[in-house]
Design an enzyme around this catalytic site. Structure first.
Site, mmCIF file in Angstrom:
data_model
loop_
_atom_site.group_PDB
_atom_site.id
_atom_site.type_symbol
_atom_site.label_atom_id
_atom_site.label_comp_id
_atom_site.label_asym_id
_atom_site.label_seq_id
_atom_site.Cartn_x
_atom_site.Cartn_y
_atom_site.Cartn_z
ATOM 1 N N CYS A 16 -15.191 -8.829 -2.171
ATOM 2 C CA CYS A 16 -16.580 -8.922 -2.593
ATOM 3 C C CYS A 16 -17.376 -7.743 -2.022
ATOM 4 O O CYS A 16 -16.953 -7.086 -1.082
ATOM 5 C CB CYS A 16 -17.198 -10.226 -2.106
ATOM 6 S SG CYS A 16 -16.312 -11.699 -2.620
ATOM 7 N N LYS A 56 7.261 2.107 9.787
ATOM 8 C CA LYS A 56 5.894 2.549 10.060
ATOM 9 C C LYS A 56 5.886 3.661 11.105
ATOM 10 O O LYS A 56 5.180 4.658 10.975
ATOM 11 C CB LYS A 56 5.038 1.384 10.577
ATOM 12 C CG LYS A 56 4.489 0.485 9.525
ATOM 13 C CD LYS A 56 3.431 1.172 8.697
ATOM 14 C CE LYS A 56 3.277 0.480 7.362
ATOM 15 N NZ LYS A 56 4.399 0.713 6.454
ATOM 16 N N ASN A 73 -19.457 -12.448 2.286
ATOM 17 C CA ASN A 73 -18.055 -12.064 2.120
ATOM 18 C C ASN A 73 -17.236 -12.831 3.144
ATOM 19 O O ASN A 73 -17.693 -13.067 4.255
ATOM 20 C CB ASN A 73 -17.853 -10.568 2.375
ATOM 21 C CG ASN A 73 -18.385 -9.700 1.257
ATOM 22 O OD1 ASN A 73 -18.823 -10.207 0.233
ATOM 23 N ND2 ASN A 73 -18.357 -8.398 1.473
ATOM 24 N N GLY A 74 -16.000 -13.165 2.794
ATOM 25 C CA GLY A 74 -15.126 -13.837 3.736
ATOM 26 C C GLY A 74 -14.896 -15.284 3.357
ATOM 27 O O GLY A 74 -15.212 -15.725 2.247
ATOM 28 N N TRP A 131 -15.699 -11.852 -5.915
ATOM 29 C CA TRP A 131 -14.360 -12.172 -6.403
ATOM 30 C C TRP A 131 -14.141 -13.648 -6.099
ATOM 31 O O TRP A 131 -14.173 -14.058 -4.956
ATOM 32 C CB TRP A 131 -13.282 -11.325 -5.727
ATOM 33 C CG TRP A 131 -11.938 -11.539 -6.347
ATOM 34 C CD1 TRP A 131 -11.075 -12.571 -6.124
ATOM 35 C CD2 TRP A 131 -11.315 -10.725 -7.340
ATOM 36 N NE1 TRP A 131 -9.965 -12.454 -6.902
ATOM 37 C CE2 TRP A 131 -10.069 -11.324 -7.660
ATOM 38 C CE3 TRP A 131 -11.680 -9.548 -7.991
ATOM 39 C CZ2 TRP A 131 -9.195 -10.779 -8.600
ATOM 40 C CZ3 TRP A 131 -10.807 -9.014 -8.922
ATOM 41 C CH2 TRP A 131 -9.585 -9.625 -9.215
ATOM 42 N N LYS A 140 1.699 8.684 -1.648
ATOM 43 C CA LYS A 140 1.293 7.282 -1.703
ATOM 44 C C LYS A 140 2.013 6.537 -2.809
ATOM 45 O O LYS A 140 2.432 5.398 -2.642
ATOM 46 C CB LYS A 140 -0.230 7.195 -1.904
ATOM 47 C CG LYS A 140 -0.771 5.768 -1.873
ATOM 48 C CD LYS A 140 -0.514 5.110 -0.533
ATOM 49 C CE LYS A 140 -1.056 3.701 -0.475
ATOM 50 N NZ LYS A 140 -0.630 2.990 0.739
ATOM 51 N N GLU A 155 7.510 7.073 9.799
ATOM 52 C CA GLU A 155 6.858 7.781 8.705
ATOM 53 C C GLU A 155 5.560 8.456 9.118
ATOM 54 O O GLU A 155 5.150 9.427 8.484
ATOM 55 C CB GLU A 155 6.644 6.866 7.502
ATOM 56 C CG GLU A 155 5.634 5.764 7.660
ATOM 57 C CD GLU A 155 5.541 4.878 6.408
ATOM 58 O OE1 GLU A 155 5.816 5.370 5.299
ATOM 59 O OE2 GLU A 155 5.199 3.697 6.553
ATOM 60 N N GLU A 172 10.310 -3.081 9.141
ATOM 61 C CA GLU A 172 9.008 -2.537 8.769
ATOM 62 C C GLU A 172 8.379 -1.776 9.936
ATOM 63 O O GLU A 172 7.781 -0.700 9.752
ATOM 64 C CB GLU A 172 8.086 -3.661 8.306
ATOM 65 C CG GLU A 172 6.618 -3.305 8.156
ATOM 66 C CD GLU A 172 6.326 -2.274 7.087
ATOM 67 O OE1 GLU A 172 5.165 -1.826 7.013
ATOM 68 O OE2 GLU A 172 7.248 -1.886 6.338
ATOM 69 N N HIS A 203 26.705 -5.524 18.311
ATOM 70 C CA HIS A 203 27.759 -5.076 17.395
ATOM 71 C C HIS A 203 27.673 -3.583 17.114
ATOM 72 O O HIS A 203 28.072 -3.123 16.038
ATOM 73 C CB HIS A 203 27.692 -5.873 16.092
ATOM 74 C CG HIS A 203 28.009 -7.329 16.279
ATOM 75 N ND1 HIS A 203 29.284 -7.798 16.468
ATOM 76 C CD2 HIS A 203 27.187 -8.414 16.353
ATOM 77 C CE1 HIS A 203 29.255 -9.115 16.619
ATOM 78 N NE2 HIS A 203 27.994 -9.514 16.562
ATOM 79 N N ARG A 223 -13.847 -2.499 -5.656
ATOM 80 C CA ARG A 223 -13.290 -3.594 -4.875
ATOM 81 C C ARG A 223 -12.771 -4.730 -5.765
ATOM 82 O O ARG A 223 -11.985 -5.558 -5.321
ATOM 83 C CB ARG A 223 -14.369 -4.173 -3.943
ATOM 84 C CG ARG A 223 -14.757 -3.252 -2.800
ATOM 85 C CD ARG A 223 -15.985 -3.744 -2.084
ATOM 86 N NE ARG A 223 -16.072 -3.165 -0.750
ATOM 87 C CZ ARG A 223 -16.026 -3.856 0.374
ATOM 88 N NH1 ARG A 223 -15.882 -5.158 0.334
ATOM 89 N NH2 ARG A 223 -16.107 -3.259 1.541
#
Length: 606
Positions: free
Chosen positions: A2, A483, A98-99, A74, A601, A486, A479, A502, A27
């Site tokens: 929102c 991060k 918002n929220g 939204w 991206k 990269e 992940e 192992h 948004r």
């Protein structure tokens, strides 16, 4: 997400409010509205749909007040109708929000018990009625706002105006961003500085827990303890044509901090927060009859799918086949007749993922996509589109898109478990409740950012690092390693903690930091045992665990305690420290955080 705007002006504000809202259209939204104060009286205009609809309403029924607030919504609580659109009004109060207010159902029942009639299905209207009730007791607008804020649980940004107070606006933030703009005899407010770019060249960003009492002469800002504080002004607002970094050094930092808000919106899109049940719109797939689900993605999106594999198989007893998109179609995998294939992509343009989708289309699969760009190629070629609602993600290293992907997949796994009879009403209520708590808990983690920055300073000297996790947090180890490498260019690997012995344990020495992801839960003790194996070989350990995780039985470089959380959603919460460690390590090393070398991206070639 929102959008919020507010103006205390010297001329009618409806037109500039509308233009400011247009700069927040990126948004995403499905209704909009504006309210103003004129001659001590509140008046408002609202409309479902795009801003052209609101402009048409204003054309036939203009607003002429010189103080006002505006909102693009939204839909979360309640459908995108005029009655659910913001601003909300109760007596002498109008506000935009918002929220998500986590405890709104209890507050709503309390108000109804007191005889209050609510007209909308939103959580936001509850706040307006609470404020009106406090003012009716004789409280000033400022005192009423502070009293009501103490009753609210969740993440929120608020802009409030009051009848009889033409030179007053109150703003508050907790987990959702807000910026003040300074003018000559005017003040402005926006959820993003881009909304204020043509109006002002001086911005003050509110910090977590701040309340701002605004007049045309300026603003008094109070921190979360109630103490009046000074927040710095920043000159030079970004072009209105660009997404703004706000008061953050990098887009990646801003996007990490946007996660309480965007995750809240994503969860609210797929769940009825009051009833604590999943409600996925337009899901034209019979989940109960599926034999298998095929998941496909690249990089971070693949790891999101790998977490979902654990969820689908544990909670829905639904077998999952998952592969990286660049390998999937070349395997010529046999697929069950009328099966479901889910493709995960932030941009919706990833070439390998799109190629995998087209292979599944040829194999007569039902196609669902989880994307952040709803008009992308992958979305257009899907039968079902499940948007992540993360908003534009500028940093190459995905942060908020990843956690929003997990939020969507979590809701989908609950829906599958419910449809297949493996999740009853009580468990659904429990799991959705765990999701609803996440924005507040993520905000708590973000408040500890400096601690992770201090740890990152030590990590920045490493040449190699390892990440360990078990079960649903094993993909998070992968992940975390991705991060780090990269954006900091440190070589890193993620491992299932039980696999350490192992082979990978041969890499451990006193120069190799090891991040151990060990939230309380079924695999906690086993992961802690693996951590002791690292300690015995001199590894520098960064432990990520919960407040109830118990003291480590070995020496660690850092013992990071996160809020205790349901095991189901731990990968979403634990993504935050993983992101913060990578970000601050890269900052200490002086790399280009938002545009790391050799990366793009959106990968639109194979």
């Amino acid at each position: 997400m929102c959008g919020i705007v507010g103006i205390l002006g010297s001329a009618p504000v409806a037109a500039p409010l509308l233009e400011a809202l247009r700069r927040l259209e990126y948004r995403g939204y499905d209704s909009a509205g504006i309210a103003t104060v004129e001659n001590g009286r509140i008046d408002r205009r609202r409309a479902p749909g795009k801003l052209d609809a609101l402009q048409s309403v204003l054309g036939s029924h203009p607003l002429s007040g010189k103080a006002g607030i505006g909102h693009t919504r939204w839909a979360t609580h309640g459908a995108p109708t005029e009655i659910n659109a913001h601003p909300h009004v109760s007596g002498p109060v109008s506000l935009v929000h918002n929220g998500i207010i986590e405890n709104f159902a209890a507050l709503r029942r309390e108000l109804e018990h007191d005889g209050v009639t609510l007209e909308s299905q939103t959580d936001s209207e509850v706040i307006a009625h609470l404020l009106a009730r406090e003012i009716a007791k004789g409280q000033s607008p400022e005192a009423a706002t502070k009293a009501v804020l103490r009753q609210l649980e969740g993440a929120f940004a608020l802009a409030i105006i009051f009848a009889g107070h033409d030179d007053l606006m109150i703003a508050a933030r907790k987990g959702s961003p807000l910026a003040l703009g300074h003018g000559q005899g005017e003040m402005y407010l926006g959820s993003d500085a881009i909304a204020l770019a043509p109006l002002t060249g001086e911005i003050t960003y509110l910090e977590e827990g701040d309340v701002a009492v605004m007049t045309r002469a300026g603003a008094r800002i109070y921190d979360e303890t109630g103490m009046e504080v000074d927040r710095p002004r920043q000159k030079g607002v970004a072009s209105a044509l660009l997404v703004d970094k706000g008061n953050y050094r990098h887009f990646m930092a801003k996007e990490i901090h946007e996660q309480p808000e965007v995750i809240a919106h994503t969860i609210a899109h797929y769940a009825d927060l009051a009833e604590r049940r999943v409600d996925i719109p337009n899901l034209a797939v019979d989940l109960a009859s599926l034999e298998r689900v095929t998941l496909c993605g690249c990089g971070t999106a693949f790891y999101a799918g790998l977490v979902a594999k654990y969820w689908f198989e544990q909670y829905a007893r639904l077998p999952v086949e998952i592969d990286v998109a660049s390998e999937f179609r070349y395997r010529e995998a046999p697929l069950p007749e009328n099966g479901l294939a889910i493709f995960i992509s932030q941009s919706g343009e990833t070439a390998d993922t799109l190629a995998g989708l087209r292979y599944c289309r040829e194999q007569r699969q039902h196609i669902a996509s989880i994307v952040n760009v709803q008009h992308s190629s992958i979305a257009r070629e899907s039968d079902v589109v499940l948007p992540t609602l993360a908003g534009p993600e500028i940093g190459v290293a995905s942060t908020k898109a990843f956690t929003c992907q997990l939020a969507v997949l979590a809701c989908l796994a609950i829906a599958a478990g419910k449809a297949r009879g493996h999740i009853d009403d009580a468990l659904e209520h429990e799991l959705v409740g765990a999701l609803v708590e996440l924005p507040r808990l993520i905000s708590r983690v973000l408040r500890e950012e400096q601690g992770f920055a201090d740890i990152a300073h030590q990590l920045s000297h490493a040449q190699d690092m390892l990440y360990l996790g078990r079960g649903v947090n094993y993909p998070l180890a992968l992940e975390g390693a991705l991060k780090l490498k990269e954006i900091s260019y440190i070589h890193a690997e993620g491992f299932a903690a039980g696999e350490l012995k192992h082979g990978a344990i041969a890499l451990i020495d006193e120069n190799v930091p090891v991040v151990v992801i060990a939230p309380p839960g079924r695999t906690h003790e086993k992961t802690m045992s693996n951590m002791q194996e690292v300690a015995a070989r001199g590894g520098k350990i960064v432990l990520l665990t919960g407040e109830s995780g118990g003291a480590p039985d070995c020496e660690v470089m850092a013992d990071c305690r996160l809020p205790d959380v349901h095991e189901f959603v731990s990968p979403i919460l634990y993504a935050l420290p993983v992101q913060l460690l990578a970000y601050h390590t890269a900052v200490w090393r002086g790399t280009d955080v938002d545009q790391p070398r050799n990366l793009a991206k959106s990968v639109t070639v194979e």
